[in-house]
Motif scaffolding. Sequence first.
Motif, PDB file in Angstrom:
ATOM      1  N   GLN A  17      -6.101   8.026  -5.568  1.00  0.00           N
ATOM      2  CA  GLN A  17      -4.993   8.049  -6.457  1.00  0.00           C
ATOM      3  C   GLN A  17      -4.094   9.237  -5.607  1.00  0.00           C
ATOM      4  N   ALA A  18      -4.663   9.984  -4.881  1.00  0.00           N
ATOM      5  CA  ALA A  18      -3.643  11.168  -4.148  1.00  0.00           C
ATOM      6  C   ALA A  18      -3.203  10.483  -3.022  1.00  0.00           C
ATOM      7  N   LEU A  19      -3.888   9.581  -2.401  1.00  0.00           N
ATOM      8  CA  LEU A  19      -3.305   8.927  -1.145  1.00  0.00           C
ATOM      9  C   LEU A  19      -2.164   8.219  -1.668  1.00  0.00           C
ATOM     10  N   VAL A  20      -2.207   7.333  -2.646  1.00  0.00           N
ATOM     11  CA  VAL A  20      -1.113   6.411  -3.184  1.00  0.00           C
ATOM     12  C   VAL A  20       0.208   7.253  -3.194  1.00  0.00           C
ATOM     13  N   ASN A  21       0.166   8.219  -3.998  1.00  0.00           N
ATOM     14  CA  ASN A  21       1.209   9.070  -4.283  1.00  0.00           C
ATOM     15  C   ASN A  21       1.945   9.707  -3.097  1.00  0.00           C
ATOM     16  N   SER A  22       0.900   9.712  -1.988  1.00  0.00           N
ATOM     17  CA  SER A  22       1.787  10.515  -0.663  1.00  0.00           C
ATOM     18  C   SER A  22       2.190   9.227   0.308  1.00  0.00           C
ATOM     19  N   LEU A  23       1.488   8.133   0.398  1.00  0.00           N
ATOM     20  CA  LEU A  23       1.777   6.949   1.048  1.00  0.00           C
ATOM     21  C   LEU A  23       2.967   6.360   0.798  1.00  0.00           C
ATOM     22  N   ILE A  39      -7.563   0.107 -12.482  1.00  0.00           N
ATOM     23  CA  ILE A  39      -6.455   0.855 -11.629  1.00  0.00           C
ATOM     24  C   ILE A  39      -5.492   1.806 -12.442  1.00  0.00           C
ATOM     25  N   PRO A  40      -5.828   3.005 -12.567  1.00  0.00           N
ATOM     26  CA  PRO A  40      -5.045   3.965 -13.315  1.00  0.00           C
ATOM     27  C   PRO A  40      -3.773   3.349 -13.630  1.00  0.00           C
ATOM     28  N   GLU A  41      -3.095   3.441 -14.812  1.00  0.00           N
ATOM     29  CA  GLU A  41      -1.800   3.224 -15.592  1.00  0.00           C
ATOM     30  C   GLU A  41      -0.781   3.731 -14.629  1.00  0.00           C
ATOM     31  N   ALA A  42      -0.837   5.025 -14.221  1.00  0.00           N
ATOM     32  CA  ALA A  42       0.150   5.701 -13.650  1.00  0.00           C
ATOM     33  C   ALA A  42       0.455   5.147 -12.229  1.00  0.00           C
ATOM     34  N   LEU A  43      -0.591   4.348 -11.601  1.00  0.00           N
ATOM     35  CA  LEU A  43      -0.336   3.938 -10.139  1.00  0.00           C
ATOM     36  C   LEU A  43       0.359   2.409 -10.482  1.00  0.00           C
ATOM     37  N   HIS A  44       0.491   1.724 -11.417  1.00  0.00           N
ATOM     38  CA  HIS A  44       0.916   0.386 -11.561  1.00  0.00           C
ATOM     39  C   HIS A  44       2.234   0.060 -11.057  1.00  0.00           C
ATOM     40  N   SER A  45       3.085   0.893 -11.094  1.00  0.00           N
ATOM     41  CA  SER A  45       4.426   0.687 -10.637  1.00  0.00           C
ATOM     42  C   SER A  45       4.593   1.013  -9.231  1.00  0.00           C
TER      43      SER A  45
END
Length: 338
Positions: A17-23, A39-45
């Motif tokens: 989750q942390a990697l996605v937000n930085s990548l 998959i966490p809802e916060a990542l879907h977008s």
Amino acid sequence: MRKKVILITGVSGEIGQALVNSLVKQTDLPIIALDIAPIPEALHSLVIPMQGDIMDKSLLSRLVSEYEVDTIYHLAALLSTRSEFTPEAAHKVNVEGTLGLLNLAAEQSDWRDEPVKFIFPSSIAAYGLPDLDTKTTYTRVREWEWNNPRTMYGCNKLYCEQLGIYYSKYYRQLAADLPVMLDFRCLRFPGLISAFTAPSGGTSDYGPEMLHHAAQDKPYACFVREDVRIPFMVMPDAVKSILMLTNAPKSALKHSVYNVTSFSLSAAEFRDWVLKYFPNAQITFQPDVKRQAIVDSWPADLDDSAARRNWAWQPDYDAVRSFDEYLVPNIRQRYQAK
């Protein structure tokens, strides 16, 4: 024409989750987020969510039929404590799952005539010191020292490191025409601490569990002795190290496996940091002999000088900044909001 993508497995976990937000801030490539859990809802977008099992060969076949995989961040794993209870399942997920993805990366590298980067997080569990005297003598351990893990998770990680090296250097070495090799890069992490996701049952989680319990006014019985010492790192530095290694020029890398770390604390010192911010925290020590023995086999600190030399690794967070600026404010906010 297949669309070029980045694949992250185990994306629902702490690192993922942390990697996605930085990548997403560093790449224009779409990110396929794969996990057996939702998959966490916060990542879907931010990603192309894909719920599924890395052991599902038909799923992987469909993936490569639609996408050209440029980089794989293989985070999916059964962690140390759970692996001890289900060693065969751990081997299946941690080793066979990794082998399947290495084969995928090898085929994709040859198919597109360009190496697929394969980023693999390993663990302090890959080490195994025989006794406390040795642990005291060898305080900062280098990558090639004491590779004698005593857990299934550690054995899995160490073996997969070797598989990655094989696929990046020696795959099909007897063939008439050598293939384009994948680009395997591995980090050995210390105990990782996240302010935004709850500890997930790893053997090094006694530290973050102290914090999360204290923030909820819950008592916590620590399962190791007060004097036990291992290295730690907060999640922003873990993600930073992953992205730095990914972006490092191949010519600068003298090794396939690198230690990274930030600060080393005893369990008592960790408790003292928690009490500084949560003075009413109820933390006791009730060592579990079996889990204690596992932690005793891990180094008190990691020597990450190779990473510092080869690709300028430097953590942003020492112990003071970790607690002051990252852990305590965010964990407080997490539980005050509930």
